[in-house]
Structure formats: structure tokens, C-alpha cells
Design an enzyme around this catalytic site. Structure first.
Site, PDB file in Angstrom:
ATOM      1  N   GLN A 176       2.115   2.262   7.764  1.00  0.00           N
ATOM      2  CA  GLN A 176       3.274   2.754   7.004  1.00  0.00           C
ATOM      3  C   GLN A 176       4.050   1.510   6.582  1.00  0.00           C
ATOM      4  O   GLN A 176       4.669   0.861   7.406  1.00  0.00           O
ATOM      5  CB  GLN A 176       4.131   3.682   7.876  1.00  0.00           C
ATOM      6  CG  GLN A 176       5.520   3.976   7.332  1.00  0.00           C
ATOM      7  CD  GLN A 176       5.513   4.597   5.947  1.00  0.00           C
ATOM      8  OE1 GLN A 176       4.714   5.481   5.644  1.00  0.00           O
ATOM      9  NE2 GLN A 176       6.400   4.130   5.065  1.00  0.00           N
ATOM     10  N   GLN A 178       6.452   1.097   3.812  1.00  0.00           N
ATOM     11  CA  GLN A 178       7.826   1.174   3.320  1.00  0.00           C
ATOM     12  C   GLN A 178       8.790   1.252   4.496  1.00  0.00           C
ATOM     13  O   GLN A 178       8.469   1.916   5.494  1.00  0.00           O
ATOM     14  CB  GLN A 178       8.016   2.422   2.453  1.00  0.00           C
ATOM     15  CG  GLN A 178       9.216   2.331   1.535  1.00  0.00           C
ATOM     16  CD  GLN A 178       9.397   3.579   0.664  1.00  0.00           C
ATOM     17  OE1 GLN A 178       8.739   4.582   0.854  1.00  0.00           O
ATOM     18  NE2 GLN A 178      10.284   3.492  -0.298  1.00  0.00           N
ATOM     19  N   PRO A 308       5.131   9.474  11.034  1.00  0.00           N
ATOM     20  CA  PRO A 308       6.580   9.599  11.225  1.00  0.00           C
ATOM     21  C   PRO A 308       7.335  10.201  10.037  1.00  0.00           C
ATOM     22  O   PRO A 308       8.499  10.577  10.189  1.00  0.00           O
ATOM     23  CB  PRO A 308       7.029   8.154  11.462  1.00  0.00           C
ATOM     24  CG  PRO A 308       6.007   7.318  10.756  1.00  0.00           C
ATOM     25  CD  PRO A 308       4.715   8.069  10.871  1.00  0.00           C
ATOM     26  N   GLY A 310       7.417  12.777   6.316  1.00  0.00           N
ATOM     27  CA  GLY A 310       6.827  13.943   5.694  1.00  0.00           C
ATOM     28  C   GLY A 310       5.648  13.504   4.846  1.00  0.00           C
ATOM     29  O   GLY A 310       4.523  13.989   4.999  1.00  0.00           O
ATOM     30  N   GLY A 311       5.941  12.569   3.965  1.00  0.00           N
ATOM     31  CA  GLY A 311       4.893  12.050   3.101  1.00  0.00           C
ATOM     32  C   GLY A 311       5.188  10.632   2.696  1.00  0.00           C
ATOM     33  O   GLY A 311       6.326  10.171   2.827  1.00  0.00           O
ATOM     34  N   GLU A 313       4.024   7.956  -0.547  1.00  0.00           N
ATOM     35  CA  GLU A 313       3.376   7.972  -1.860  1.00  0.00           C
ATOM     36  C   GLU A 313       2.394   6.828  -2.080  1.00  0.00           C
ATOM     37  O   GLU A 313       2.394   6.203  -3.143  1.00  0.00           O
ATOM     38  CB  GLU A 313       4.463   7.961  -2.933  1.00  0.00           C
ATOM     39  CG  GLU A 313       5.336   6.675  -2.998  1.00  0.00           C
ATOM     40  CD  GLU A 313       6.576   6.689  -2.110  1.00  0.00           C
ATOM     41  OE1 GLU A 313       6.593   7.418  -1.100  1.00  0.00           O
ATOM     42  OE2 GLU A 313       7.525   5.965  -2.433  1.00  0.00           O
ATOM     43  N   HIS A 337       6.565  16.067  -4.536  1.00  0.00           N
ATOM     44  CA  HIS A 337       7.421  14.892  -4.362  1.00  0.00           C
ATOM     45  C   HIS A 337       6.595  13.594  -4.365  1.00  0.00           C
ATOM     46  O   HIS A 337       6.862  12.685  -5.157  1.00  0.00           O
ATOM     47  CB  HIS A 337       8.219  15.027  -3.059  1.00  0.00           C
ATOM     48  CG  HIS A 337       9.112  13.863  -2.776  1.00  0.00           C
ATOM     49  ND1 HIS A 337      10.447  13.856  -3.110  1.00  0.00           N
ATOM     50  CD2 HIS A 337       8.861  12.650  -2.215  1.00  0.00           C
ATOM     51  CE1 HIS A 337      10.982  12.696  -2.766  1.00  0.00           C
ATOM     52  NE2 HIS A 337      10.035  11.943  -2.210  1.00  0.00           N
ATOM     53  N   GLU A 338       5.601  13.541  -3.506  1.00  0.00           N
ATOM     54  CA  GLU A 338       4.825  12.290  -3.410  1.00  0.00           C
ATOM     55  C   GLU A 338       4.063  12.023  -4.706  1.00  0.00           C
ATOM     56  O   GLU A 338       3.928  10.881  -5.129  1.00  0.00           O
ATOM     57  CB  GLU A 338       3.873  12.336  -2.209  1.00  0.00           C
ATOM     58  CG  GLU A 338       4.540  12.627  -0.852  1.00  0.00           C
ATOM     59  CD  GLU A 338       5.787  11.813  -0.557  1.00  0.00           C
ATOM     60  OE1 GLU A 338       5.921  10.692  -1.105  1.00  0.00           O
ATOM     61  OE2 GLU A 338       6.643  12.291   0.218  1.00  0.00           O
ATOM     62  N   HIS A 341       6.228  10.409  -7.332  1.00  0.00           N
ATOM     63  CA  HIS A 341       6.393   8.964  -7.128  1.00  0.00           C
ATOM     64  C   HIS A 341       5.343   8.156  -7.905  1.00  0.00           C
ATOM     65  O   HIS A 341       5.526   6.951  -8.092  1.00  0.00           O
ATOM     66  CB  HIS A 341       6.255   8.615  -5.647  1.00  0.00           C
ATOM     67  CG  HIS A 341       7.527   8.713  -4.850  1.00  0.00           C
ATOM     68  ND1 HIS A 341       8.682   8.046  -5.206  1.00  0.00           N
ATOM     69  CD2 HIS A 341       7.811   9.358  -3.695  1.00  0.00           C
ATOM     70  CE1 HIS A 341       9.626   8.283  -4.277  1.00  0.00           C
ATOM     71  NE2 HIS A 341       9.123   9.092  -3.361  1.00  0.00           N
ATOM     72  N   TYR A 423      18.428  10.554  -2.273  1.00  0.00           N
ATOM     73  CA  TYR A 423      17.559  11.665  -2.668  1.00  0.00           C
ATOM     74  C   TYR A 423      18.326  12.716  -3.471  1.00  0.00           C
ATOM     75  O   TYR A 423      18.011  13.009  -4.633  1.00  0.00           O
ATOM     76  CB  TYR A 423      16.963  12.339  -1.424  1.00  0.00           C
ATOM     77  CG  TYR A 423      15.883  11.541  -0.732  1.00  0.00           C
ATOM     78  CD1 TYR A 423      16.213  10.465   0.094  1.00  0.00           C
ATOM     79  CD2 TYR A 423      14.541  11.860  -0.879  1.00  0.00           C
ATOM     80  CE1 TYR A 423      15.233   9.736   0.750  1.00  0.00           C
ATOM     81  CE2 TYR A 423      13.549  11.137  -0.221  1.00  0.00           C
ATOM     82  CZ  TYR A 423      13.893  10.079   0.581  1.00  0.00           C
ATOM     83  OH  TYR A 423      12.913   9.363   1.222  1.00  0.00           O
ATOM     84  N   LYS A 606      12.086  13.251  10.889  1.00  0.00           N
ATOM     85  CA  LYS A 606      13.039  14.220  10.350  1.00  0.00           C
ATOM     86  C   LYS A 606      13.265  15.397  11.304  1.00  0.00           C
ATOM     87  O   LYS A 606      14.325  16.017  11.297  1.00  0.00           O
ATOM     88  CB  LYS A 606      12.498  14.719   9.005  1.00  0.00           C
ATOM     89  CG  LYS A 606      13.300  15.815   8.363  1.00  0.00           C
ATOM     90  CD  LYS A 606      12.610  16.361   7.121  1.00  0.00           C
ATOM     91  CE  LYS A 606      12.916  17.842   7.000  1.00  0.00           C
ATOM     92  NZ  LYS A 606      12.290  18.466   5.836  1.00  0.00           N
TER      93      LYS A 606
END
Ligand code: BES
Ligand code: ZN
Length: 653
Positions: A176, A178, A308, A310-311, A313, A337-338, A341, A423, A606
Site C-alpha cells: 500500500q 499512498q 487497511p 476500502g479500496g 486505485e 470510486h476507484e 481515480h 472527499y 474505517k
């Protein structure tokens, strides 16, 4: 063999039954992106306080990884070959590294180069300054080879034991990146404004499949010595380094249509595929809205439960939590959503983390347009209202300075900017512009914004320049109506906001009043007629002016709610979460086993962080419970999640 299966499936487009041939070994070889590699345009670098790089002197343009994944030691080791350009005469390059074991830096011919590591910052890591053996010449691309290994606690990586996977037989690894975690596994200039193409050769034990956010050049892998296979990848479109991503495990693939498909563990594949069938139509809808999807394939990797977020991109390969697999496709807005992106974020990228709303606000807006196109206006409005309400809670809880769209994260972790402000306030801002100029004009501008700025870092200031030049065009009355500077630079909400309203929530609110205020039995609630968004609205109801630790239900009401709505057997993670928030806040003992199962069964921050916050607020009842559950659950959690929960619980091991 798999090819035959694939084309039959692809021909049948979205039909589930026709794809019942089940998993196949490899995705169809949809080759390089339909668009040729973009011309590299001159970029005015803006200062990124979260990177040590000095791209105005020398910058990385390509990263080539050659790494071996060792599941015994939880390390990736090998080399990163960086291609570098810069101003003529440049004598060094500054990279970002954090928690890496460096062995050497060499020329491609093998001559050692001098390097030095600067002071360590716990969030930013260290600057790695490499001195060239001779100054850069005009127009030259210089290569350097860094030999290194990651450490077992690299923050970007999670190494799962077989027991932490669904199959229970094989280990798993995923990354991961980002916001600024890529530097814990790739030594490069880790700033979203410094785009890099990349390629990789990764070796792993031969029972595992390796996937990356890139073209898969060897869908079956190739032999790489005893018991190992090698997998090769290439990303020809320059991307910000936070989008370099890897997964390795017992992973199988099933196509949805000819350009979309799902990777996940074999025992989870059928359910994940069934859930994610709408993906194909979403890509079509997104293209119809804002222009061609330029990345070639759009696949999803559904990760083990410790993922960790939801999604995420990652280009060509969205990473997703298994908690969206609800059984009824009710949580697929996460895919929208993803996918969105792929334009907002991956094509037009926030230049720094202070401009994060340009990634997420645009994406929430675009996500909702995809949902509207695929599921209709009413569903889209329901999701808008849920987001809007969550924004109101966030605005009430944050210090005013953190409620501006343009942030100042100097001296802070960029993660601090990951709030509903970026967001939902970001999306509300774009909806305000849409409302004031009309959807048609807004869409023309937004499509143009993506085209004009593709493959470029975007600052909030350049966004303002773009919208003033191409949409406002000197219309002083419109400029005044839009209040753009207030939206961006002032805390809270400017006066031209309009809250979204969904008619579908009127009966829900009436039922909530009847049950929660007037004390009607829960059997009067038409729960089975409601969709997930209506159910979440119902469970999200709170009395006006509720005190943070206040109760609003009696034990008898909680028991009625739980039994009548069958909440202990609920399979939808969003609904379980909403229920547990109520139950734990009321110290409702019968819900503790469900809380334990939920918190030890997945690691999505989340859900995890707010539930531990709720427990912690219930001091004498909740704190011992929180400590017990955390001790049990923590080994499953990713560093991103433990990094947030540890400080809350004062966890020191
Ligand atoms: N890019 C984000 C995830 C992210 C942001 C990771 C900042 C690290 C730092 C992703 O697109 C995202 O927003 N995910 C959301 C789900 C989405 C439907 C709102 C999440 O994970 O909750
Ligand atoms: Zn996002």
C-alpha cells in the site's frame, strides 16, 4: 485451453451463467494501453514538503525493479535501477528512503557510487543523496543501480502467514503505497508530482502468483531456479510513485468482460466475481462521461481481510477490501470510486498532499456520476446524502483549519489530510459549480480538464486557473456566485451550499422517529423493503444534541433491534459496523461476541478505528474490552491500521 474459455466468456459479455466456466489461469492479453505514451510535457515543480527530492536538479523518470520475495524473512531484496534526467552539470540526485537496508549504489557497469543518508524523520524517512561519477550532460538519461533489501516491518508491505489467508495454505504479500509509503520498499523520489514509468521482475515461491499495477508480461510466470518463478511487468504511462503496487499469494483470476476481471484467493473467487460483475458497465459509463479509459485493462484484486483501506486505485488493478463483498452488489460504489481515480488522481494527480482534495473530491463527484449512470438518480442521491451527513459530523469535530480544501500539512503526516473534507466537501464544491453553471457546461469543462492536464501534477492554484480560463471566462457575476476562493481557502462551508435530498429517506426518517423517539416496536420497520443505503440511514439516526457518550435506547429496544433485524447474522459489513457503533456505545453485552468476530476478522481502518474509539469512550466497561480485543486482533492488522489504533489505546506491545 484458458483462451478458449475466455473468449466464450468475453462473447457472452455480462452474462453470469456464461462465465460459469470459473477461474482461468490468466487474463486475456489485452495489450498495451490504446493510447500511446504521452509526450512528456515540461512541468513546473512545486515544493512538496513530504519528499526530500529536488526534481528541479535531477529527477527519476523510470524505475526498474529486480526483486526476490522471501517469505521466510519477510523481505524483498534485489536492485532498483533508476533512470534519471536533470539539468546539465547536475552532480547528484536526492531520493526518498525509509527503513531500507542499502547494500550499494553502482553504475550499470558495476562501479560503486558515493552516497549518503541524511537525518531520519519517522514519517518522511531519510534523504538518500547519490553522487554521480560525472556531471549530467544536456539531454542525457543516466542510470544508477541501487542494491537493497526491505525490512520485515516496511510500512508499505504486509506479509501474511498462511493462517491469515482464506486458503490457509500459502503466505501472502501486498503493498500500500499512498501516501508516502512507497519509499519503504522502493528507493525513489516519492512525490506525487514526479511521475515515473516502471518495470519489474519479481521472483517468488512457485505456488504463488505475483500481480502488479502494470501490464502483466508473463501471466503464468516463468521458471526462476528451484522452487521459484519470475513474473515480469511494465507500466509505460508515467505514474506517481504511490501507484506502484504489488500483490503475491494464492490468487486466481476470472474475467468479467474482455477488459475487466477479478483476482482473489480461489475459495473467494466465485463470490467476488458475482459481486463485481457491474464493473464492466461502470467502465463504459465512466468513458461516456469523461473520455477514454487509457490504461488498457481494469481488473480488481480483492485482498485478504487485513487490507487497511476500502479500496486503492492502483492503475490497471484496483486493490479492494473483501468487506465490499456483501452478496447483493450493494457496496459497489467503491468500485465506481476507484475506477474514477483512473482519471482524477491517476491521470490528473495532486501535485502535493496539500492538494489531496483534487484527487478525492473530484473522485467522489465522478464516482456518484457513474453510480447515477448505472443505477439511476435516486440511488446516487441516497449516497450523496449519506456522504453529506458524514461531512457534517466531520466538520463539527475537526479544528477549523483542517476544514479547508487546500491544506497545509507541513510537519504532519499526509494521512492527517485523509478526512471527509477532501472527499465530501470537495465533491460538494464541484456539485455547487455544476448546479450554478448547469450540468452540460460543467461536463464539457471537466472532460476538458482531464484532457488538458493528463499526466500532469495539479495544484489547487492551477485548478483555479484552469476553471477560470475555460469555464468562468471572465463572467464576473458567475465568479461571485461560485465563491471558489471561499470553498478552497476558508474553513467550513460557504453560504452557497445546498444539501442533497433523497425522497427515499423520508419513510426511513419517519420509521426512525417512530421507533427511536416514540418507542414503536422494531417490527413496524419495513426493513426488508429497504436497500442498504436506507438501512444505513436508519441505523445512522441519532437524537438532536446527543452527548458524545450519551445513550438513546433502552436495553429492551436494543434487544428488539438486534433480534427483529437479525443483526447478529448480518453479512453486510457496513451494516454490521453501523449496528456495532450503536451497541457498543450502549455497553450492550450481547453484542460483544459479534464485535469480537468483526474486529478479529478484518482490518479495514474505517471500521476498526471508530469501533475502538467507541469502546475507549466507555471507560470502565469498554477499555478492558478494547484491550482484550486489540491484543487478539492486532496481529492481523496492517501497519496503517495499527499506526492509527496504537496511539488511541496507548499500545506499547
Ligand atoms: N486513494 C484512496 C485511499 C487512500 C487515500 C490511501 C489516502 C492512502 C492515503 C482510495 O481511493 C479511497 O478513497 N478509498 C476509500 C474508499 C472510497 C469509496 C471512499 C477507503 O478506503 O475508505
Ligand atoms: Zn479515493
Amino acid at each position: 485451453m484458458s483462451r478458449v474459455l475466455l473468449s466464450a466468456c468475453a462473447l457472452a459479455a455480462l452474462s453470469l451463467a456464461a462465465c460459469a466456466g470459473g477461474p482461468v489461469a490468466e487474463p486475456p492479453a489485452l495489450t498495451s494501453p490504446p493510447m500511446t505514451t504521452p509526450a512528456v510535457r515540461p512541468v513546473d515543480y512545486v515544493r512538496d514538503v513530504h519528499s526530500h527530492a529536488r526534481p528541479e536538479v535531477a529527477r527519476v523518470v523510470d524505475v526498474a525493479l529486480d526483486l526476490a520475495a522471501d517469505f521466510e524473512t519477510s523481505r524483498l531484496s534485489g536492485t532498483a535501477t533508476l533512470s534519471i534526467t536533470g539539468v546539465p552539470g547536475a552532480e547528484e540526485i536526492v531520493l526518498d528512503v525509509r527503513n531500507l537496508d542499502l547494500q550499494a549504489v553502482r553504475t550499470p557497469e558495476g562501479r560503486a557510487l558515493d552516497y549518503s543518508l541524511g537525518a531520519e524523520d519517522p514519517t518522511l524517512g531519510q534523504p538518500l543523496t547519490v553522487r554521480f561519477d560525472r556531471p549530467l550532460a544536456a539531454g542525457e538519461t543516466r542510470r544508477i543501480v541501487i542494491a537493497y533489501a526491505t525490512r520485515p516491518d516496511a510500512a508499505a508491505l504486509q506479509w501474511l502467514t498462511p493462517a491469515q489467508t482464506a486458503g490457509g495454505r500459502l503466505p501472502y504479500l501486498f503493498s500500500q503505497g499512498q501516501a508516502i509509503l512507497t519509499r519503504t520498499w522502493v528507493p525513489t523520489q516519492d512525490s506525487p508530482g514526479i511521475r515515473q514509468t516502471f518495470s519489474a521482475r519479481i521472483t517468488a515461491p512457485d505456488a504463488l502468483k505475483v500481480v502488479m499495477s502494470a501490464d502483466h508480461l508473463t501471466p503464468e510466470g516463468e521458471p526462476a531456479g528451484p522452487g521459484r518463478r519470475a513474473w515480469r511487468f511494465r507500466m509505460d504511462n508515467p505514474v506517481p510513485p504511490y501507484l506502484i503496487a504489488i500483490g503475491a499469494g494464492d490468487v486466481a483470476f476470472q474475467p468479467i468482460d474482455e477488459r475487466t476481471g477479478v483476482f482473489t484467493e480461489p475459495s473467494k473467487l466465485a463470490a467476488a466475481h458475482r459481486e463485481l460483475v457491474p464493473t464492466a458497465g461502470m467502465v463504459d459509463a465512466a468513458e461516456a462521461l469523461y473520455g477514454p479509459y487509457i490504461w488498457g485493462r481494469y481488473d480488481l484484486l480483492v485482498l485478504p481481510p487485513s487490507f487497511p483501506f476500502g479500496g486503492m486505485e492502483n492503475p490497471r488493478l484496483t486493490f479492494a477490501t473483501p468487506t465490499i463483498i456483501a452478496g447483493d452488489q450493494s457496496l459497489v460504489s467503491l468500485v465506481a470510486h476507484e475506477l474514477a481515480h483512473s482519471w482524477s488522481g491517476n491521470l490528473v494527480t495532486n501535485a502535493t498532499w496539500d492538494d489531496f482534495w483534487l484527487n478525492e473530491g473530484f473522485t467522489v463527484y465522478f464516482e456518484n456520476r457513474i453510480m447515477e449512470a448505472v443505477y439511476g438518480r435516486d440511488r446516487a442521491l441516497q449516497e450523496q446524502v449519506l456522504g453529506w451527513n458524514s461531512l457534517q459530523d466531520t466538520l463539527a469535530s475537526l479544528p477549523p483549519a483542517d476544514t479547508r480544501l487546500k491544506l497545509d500539512l507541513a510537519g504532519r503526516d499526509p494521512d492527517d489530510g485523509m478526512t471527509d473534507v477532501a472527499y465530501e466537501k470537495g465533491a460538494a464544491f464541484l456539485r455547487t459549480i455544476e448546479r450554478l453553471v448547469g450540468r452540460e457546461r460543467f461536463d464539457v469543462w471537466l472532460r476538458g480538464y482531464f484532457e488538458r492536464n493528463a499526466f500532469r501534477p495539479m495544484t489547487t492554484e492551477r485548478f483555479l486557473e484552469d476553471i477560470r480560463t475555460h469555464l468562468v471566462r471572465g463572467d464576473a457575476a458567475l465568479e461571485a456566485q461560485l465563491m471558489m476562493d471561499a470553498w478552497i481557502y476558508q474553513p467550513g462551508m460557504p453560504s452557497n451550499w445546498v444539501a442533497p435530498v433523497s425522497d427515499a429517506f423520508a419513510p426511513v426518517d419517519a420509521a426512525a422517529q417512530a421507533v427511536f423517539v416514540a418507542g414503536a416496536p422494531v417490527s413496524t420497520v419495513p426493513w426488508s423493503d429497504w436497500n442498504t443505503q436506507q438501512r444505513l440511514r436508519f441505523l445512522g439516526w441519532r437524537p438532536e444534541g446527543l452527548q458524545p457518550a450519551g445513550d438513546w435506547l433502552t436495553p429492551a429496544q436494543l434487544a428488539d433491534l438486534s433480534a427483529t433485524l437479525d443483526l447478529p447474522d448480518e453479512g453486510n459489513a457496513e451494516i454490521v459496523f453501523a449496528w456495532l457503533q450503536i451497541a457498543l456505545q450502549h455497553r450492550y453485552d450481547p453484542a460483544v461476541p459479534q464485535a469480537e468476530a468483526f474486529l478479529t476478522g478484518m482490518g479495514r481502518r474505517k471500521f476498526v478505528l471508530p469501533l475502538f474509539r467507541t469502546l475507549w469512550a466507555e471507560e470502565d466497561w469498554g477499555r478492558p474490552l478494547a484491550t482484550r480485543l486489540y491484543r487478539e486482533a492486532r496481529p492481523l492488522y496492517h501497519p496503517v491500521t495499527t499506526g492509527s489504533v496504537d496511539p488511541l489505546l496507548g499500545w506499547a506491545g
